[in-house]
Design a protein around this motif. Structure first.
Motif, PDB file in Angstrom:
ATOM      1  N   CYS A  41       0.824  -1.215   0.000  1.00 36.52           N
ATOM      2  CA  CYS A  41       0.000   0.000   0.000  1.00 36.52           C
ATOM      3  C   CYS A  41       0.859   1.266   0.000  1.00 36.52           C
ATOM      4  O   CYS A  41       0.453   2.282  -0.575  1.00 36.52           O
ATOM      5  CB  CYS A  41      -0.923   0.011   1.215  1.00 36.52           C
ATOM      6  SG  CYS A  41      -2.258  -1.197   1.108  1.00 36.52           S
ATOM      7  N   CYS A  95       1.306   2.637  -3.399  1.00 37.37           N
ATOM      8  CA  CYS A  95       0.102   2.714  -4.239  1.00 37.37           C
ATOM      9  C   CYS A  95      -0.054   4.095  -4.886  1.00 37.37           C
ATOM     10  O   CYS A  95      -0.031   5.106  -4.190  1.00 37.37           O
ATOM     11  CB  CYS A  95      -1.125   2.412  -3.392  1.00 37.37           C
ATOM     12  SG  CYS A  95      -2.647   2.443  -4.362  1.00 37.37           S
ATOM     13  N   CYS A 150      -2.247  -4.677  -4.816  1.00 39.11           N
ATOM     14  CA  CYS A 150      -3.266  -4.268  -3.834  1.00 39.11           C
ATOM     15  C   CYS A 150      -3.744  -5.485  -3.027  1.00 39.11           C
ATOM     16  O   CYS A 150      -4.135  -6.502  -3.603  1.00 39.11           O
ATOM     17  CB  CYS A 150      -4.447  -3.641  -4.568  1.00 39.11           C
ATOM     18  SG  CYS A 150      -5.823  -3.254  -3.465  1.00 39.11           S
ATOM     19  N   CYS A 192      -9.023   2.579  -2.473  1.00 41.22           N
ATOM     20  CA  CYS A 192      -9.787   2.068  -1.322  1.00 41.22           C
ATOM     21  C   CYS A 192     -10.371   3.196  -0.486  1.00 41.22           C
ATOM     22  O   CYS A 192     -11.378   3.006   0.202  1.00 41.22           O
ATOM     23  CB  CYS A 192      -8.889   1.188  -0.450  1.00 41.22           C
ATOM     24  SG  CYS A 192      -7.401   2.032   0.111  1.00 41.22           S
TER      25      CYS A 192
END
Ligand code: SF4
Length: 233
Positions: free
Chosen positions: A9, A12, A38, A17
């Motif tokens: 993450c 990312c 992910c 999300c």
């Protein structure tokens, strides 16, 4: 470096999300833009497993109170969100929300003053407070294999080992509703967490250089602490 098929993450580029900009009525964000690494793509079963834990009434209620506490830390003003509650007040508010009456402080000997002040604050807010510092047990460092030259002060002097397992056992036996970690050393905190069986939160972690604010090193990693970014094995 982690493999591409492992959760990352922190790398990312989309953070879909979070669902920023969506209306509640839009439903959950599509995973189309989520990267291959992910966790929602890699481990959908884990998300389902986690969500089934929240079905337990006590877990669901605890999670609800934690998110309510999070909500109460912001004020929505005409010029945007404003934060308003320092961590120590959050601790008081959250403990009250949970109906906790008896709190335990597990602190470092180097933060004895802070532990006393925190005790005053919590007692003034109506809690019963017990505390146990890291040197409890008065066991010499030699007992866990430290050599004389590995003592912090003089090799020939007595040095008491930090005893986070004893701190955790004291918490477990003292019927506290929640334990609060205050400035335990790295690794000692790991052991305390491993052995503590009561709900546990952290008020502060130890950082001897930055006044127990380790993120200061990250904030300065582009300047004075640039050495943190140089590649080493
Ligand atoms: S959960 Fe997926 S979308 Fe969210 S930050 Fe992690 S990688 Fe990105």
């Amino acid at each position: 470096m982690a493999k591409t098929k492992e959760p990352r993450c922190a790398r990312c580029p989309t953070r879909v999300c979070e669902g920023w900009g969506r209306k509640a009525s839009d439903g959950p964000p599509s995973l189309e833009k989520a990267p291959a690494f992910c966790p929602m793509k890699l481990m959908p079963g884990v998300i389902d497993e986690a969500m089934s834990e929240y079905e337990k009434p006590e877990v669901r209620e605890f999670a609800r109170l934690a998110s309510l506490q999070e909500f109460e830390c912001y004020e929505r003003l005409p010029d945007g969100l404003r934060t308003k509650i320092p961590r120590v007040e959050e601790l008081i508010q959250f403990a009250r929300k949970c109906g906790y009456k008896r709190l335990g402080i597990a602190h470092c000997g180097g933060l004895a003053d802070e532990a006393r002040i925190l005790t005053d604050i919590l007692e003034n807010k109506g809690f019963e407070v017990i505390s146990v510092q890291c040197k409890t047990g008065a066991v010499p460092k030699e007992r866990i294999g430290l050599r004389a030259e590995e003592k912090i002060f003089e090799p020939e002097n007595w040095e008491t080992m930090c005893n986070p397992i004893a701190q955790a056992l004291v918490m477990n036996r003292s019927n506290v509703d929640m334990a609060i970690m205050l400035g335990l050393c790295i690794g000692h905190d790991t052991l305390f967490i491993k052995y503590c069986n009561v709900p546990l939160t952290v008020l502060a972690v130890k950082d001897r250089v930055f006044g127990h604010n380790p993120l200061a090193a990250l904030y300065l990693s582009g300047s004075y602490y640039g050495r943190l970014m140089t590649k080493t094995e």
